[in-house]
Design a protein around this motif. Structure first.
Motif, PDB file in Angstrom:
ATOM      1  N   PHE A   1       3.196  21.698 -10.486  1.00 32.47           N
ATOM      2  CA  PHE A   1       2.203  22.512  -9.788  1.00 32.47           C
ATOM      3  C   PHE A   1       1.261  21.636  -8.973  1.00 32.47           C
ATOM      4  N   MET A   2       0.535  22.272  -8.098  1.00 34.60           N
ATOM      5  CA  MET A   2      -0.411  21.559  -7.259  1.00 34.60           C
ATOM      6  C   MET A   2      -1.667  22.392  -7.087  1.00 34.60           C
ATOM      7  N   PHE A   3      -2.759  21.740  -6.739  1.00 30.68           N
ATOM      8  CA  PHE A   3      -4.010  22.430  -6.437  1.00 30.68           C
ATOM      9  C   PHE A   3      -4.030  22.750  -4.944  1.00 30.68           C
TER      10      PHE A   3
ATOM     11  N   LEU B   1      -6.687  13.507  -7.672  1.00 31.13           N
ATOM     12  CA  LEU B   1      -5.495  13.662  -6.838  1.00 31.13           C
ATOM     13  C   LEU B   1      -5.842  13.751  -5.355  1.00 31.13           C
ATOM     14  N   VAL B   2      -4.924  13.304  -4.519  1.00 28.84           N
ATOM     15  CA  VAL B   2      -5.036  13.515  -3.087  1.00 28.84           C
ATOM     16  C   VAL B   2      -4.911  15.015  -2.813  1.00 28.84           C
ATOM     17  N   LYS B   3      -5.256  15.426  -1.640  1.00 21.68           N
ATOM     18  CA  LYS B   3      -5.087  16.826  -1.272  1.00 21.68           C
ATOM     19  C   LYS B   3      -3.623  17.218  -1.392  1.00 21.68           C
ATOM     20  N   ARG B   4      -3.368  18.311  -2.083  1.00 20.87           N
ATOM     21  CA  ARG B   4      -2.020  18.819  -2.342  1.00 20.87           C
ATOM     22  C   ARG B   4      -1.198  17.867  -3.218  1.00 20.87           C
ATOM     23  N   GLY B   5      -1.896  17.063  -4.014  1.00 17.16           N
ATOM     24  CA  GLY B   5      -1.213  16.199  -4.970  1.00 17.16           C
ATOM     25  C   GLY B   5      -0.567  17.031  -6.070  1.00 17.16           C
ATOM     26  N   VAL B   6       0.473  16.488  -6.673  1.00 19.01           N
ATOM     27  CA  VAL B   6       1.319  17.251  -7.597  1.00 19.01           C
ATOM     28  C   VAL B   6       1.147  16.759  -9.032  1.00 19.01           C
ATOM     29  N   ILE B   7       1.191  17.713  -9.981  1.00 19.39           N
ATOM     30  CA  ILE B   7       1.198  17.410 -11.409  1.00 19.39           C
ATOM     31  C   ILE B   7       2.513  17.904 -12.006  1.00 19.39           C
TER      32      ILE B   7
ATOM     33  N   ASP C   1       0.857  -1.182   0.000  1.00 17.75           N
ATOM     34  CA  ASP C   1       0.000   0.000   0.000  1.00 17.75           C
ATOM     35  C   ASP C   1       0.897   1.237   0.000  1.00 17.75           C
ATOM     36  N   LEU C   2       1.127   1.797  -1.178  1.00 23.00           N
ATOM     37  CA  LEU C   2       2.040   2.921  -1.346  1.00 23.00           C
ATOM     38  C   LEU C   2       1.370   4.017  -2.176  1.00 23.00           C
ATOM     39  N   PRO C   3       1.880   5.251  -2.119  1.00 24.33           N
ATOM     40  CA  PRO C   3       1.309   6.330  -2.932  1.00 24.33           C
ATOM     41  C   PRO C   3       1.326   5.964  -4.420  1.00 24.33           C
ATOM     42  N   LEU C   4       0.228   6.306  -5.113  1.00 18.91           N
ATOM     43  CA  LEU C   4       0.120   6.002  -6.535  1.00 18.91           C
ATOM     44  C   LEU C   4       0.600   7.183  -7.370  1.00 18.91           C
ATOM     45  N   VAL C   5       1.518   6.906  -8.285  1.00 21.34           N
ATOM     46  CA  VAL C   5       2.032   7.906  -9.215  1.00 21.34           C
ATOM     47  C   VAL C   5       1.671   7.444 -10.622  1.00 21.34           C
TER      48      VAL C   5
ATOM     49  N   SER D   1      -1.556  10.193  -6.057  1.00 21.46           N
ATOM     50  CA  SER D   1      -0.687  11.140  -5.356  1.00 21.46           C
ATOM     51  C   SER D   1       0.009  12.118  -6.298  1.00 21.46           C
ATOM     52  N   GLU D   2       0.428  11.633  -7.465  1.00 19.55           N
ATOM     53  CA  GLU D   2       1.123  12.470  -8.440  1.00 19.55           C
ATOM     54  C   GLU D   2       0.716  12.067  -9.847  1.00 19.55           C
TER      55      GLU D   2
END
Length: 219
Positions: free
Chosen positions: A216-218, A146-152, A41-45, A113-114
């Motif tokens: 960038f991020m939202f 995206l998760v909160k504060r996820g990055v593009i 279970d790890l962050p998804l990119v 996540s990204e």
């Protein structure tokens, strides 16, 4: 259809790291990537329009504490990256065969996540603006996934797409630009990508094109 392409499609069907229509996992993976596709279970990119998957596989090698998913509609392209990942024994890589417009059918809101957008078709014609992967339509979809504060991340050789994306981001009140350069390999962040290049990036570099990069991020 050529024999080689048919053989690659057959191998995709047998390869468990390829998620595509016709496989049971394709219907159940939404919201469950870490539960049914990956071992941890790890962050998804997610890399969009991943092509042959060089960048997805390269990132997976460098960052074993993330799970990486390359997305492309072309099965013959996905075959290359998925074969390399499987032969390398990487357990934090998967490939999703689908249209990017249908990404919401494969991921739950807040599951990613990204997002990496690497050398996409710039769609230079005005009538194709909505098909650009950094258009407001796509950004709204990405924001939900995206998760909160996820990055593009955007990497491109195309000045028009780069400047268009800058304009779109500047017009929004919910975006914070973290990194912005019109010449990535002369920027302070040139080592951040560990020298990983896609086939298209190498081709553009050989032609003398500078690589543009936005992160960038939202908010």
């Amino acid at each position: 259809m050529g024999r080689k392409k048919l053989e690659r499609f057959k191998q995709n069907e047998a390869n468990p790291i390829v998620v595509q229509p016709g496989k049971p996992v394709f219907e159940t993976v939404k919201g469950n990537w870490n539960k049914i596709q990956f071992e941890k279970d790890l962050p998804l990119v997610v890399e969009l329009a991943c092509g042959r998957g060089e960048f997805t596989v390269g990132l997976a090698r460098e960052y074993p504490r993330n799970n990486f998913i390359g997305v492309d509609i072309k099965g013959s392209r996905i075959w290359k990256g998925s074969t390399i990942a499987s032969e390398s024994g990487l357990t934090n890589v998967a490939f999703l065969r689908t249209q990017i417009e249908l990404l919401s059918d494969a991921f739950e809101e807040g599951e990613i996540s990204e997002i990496w957008i690497t050398f996409p078709d710039p769609r230079p014609k005005d009538r194709d603006e909505k098909r650009r992967l950094t258009s407001p339509k796509f950004l709204e979809m990405f924001k939900k996934l995206l998760v909160k504060r996820g990055v593009i991340h955007l990497k491109t050789d195309n000045t028009g797409l780069y400047e268009y994306t800058q304009m779109v981001l500047c017009a929004r009140q919910d975006v914070k630009v973290l990194k912005d350069t019109s010449d990535f390999y002369r920027s302070p962040w040139k080592d951040d990508h560990h020298g990983i290049m896609t086939r298209y990036e190498k081709m553009f570099m050989e032609k003398g094109e500078s690589i543009k990069y936005l992160q960038f991020m939202f908010t």
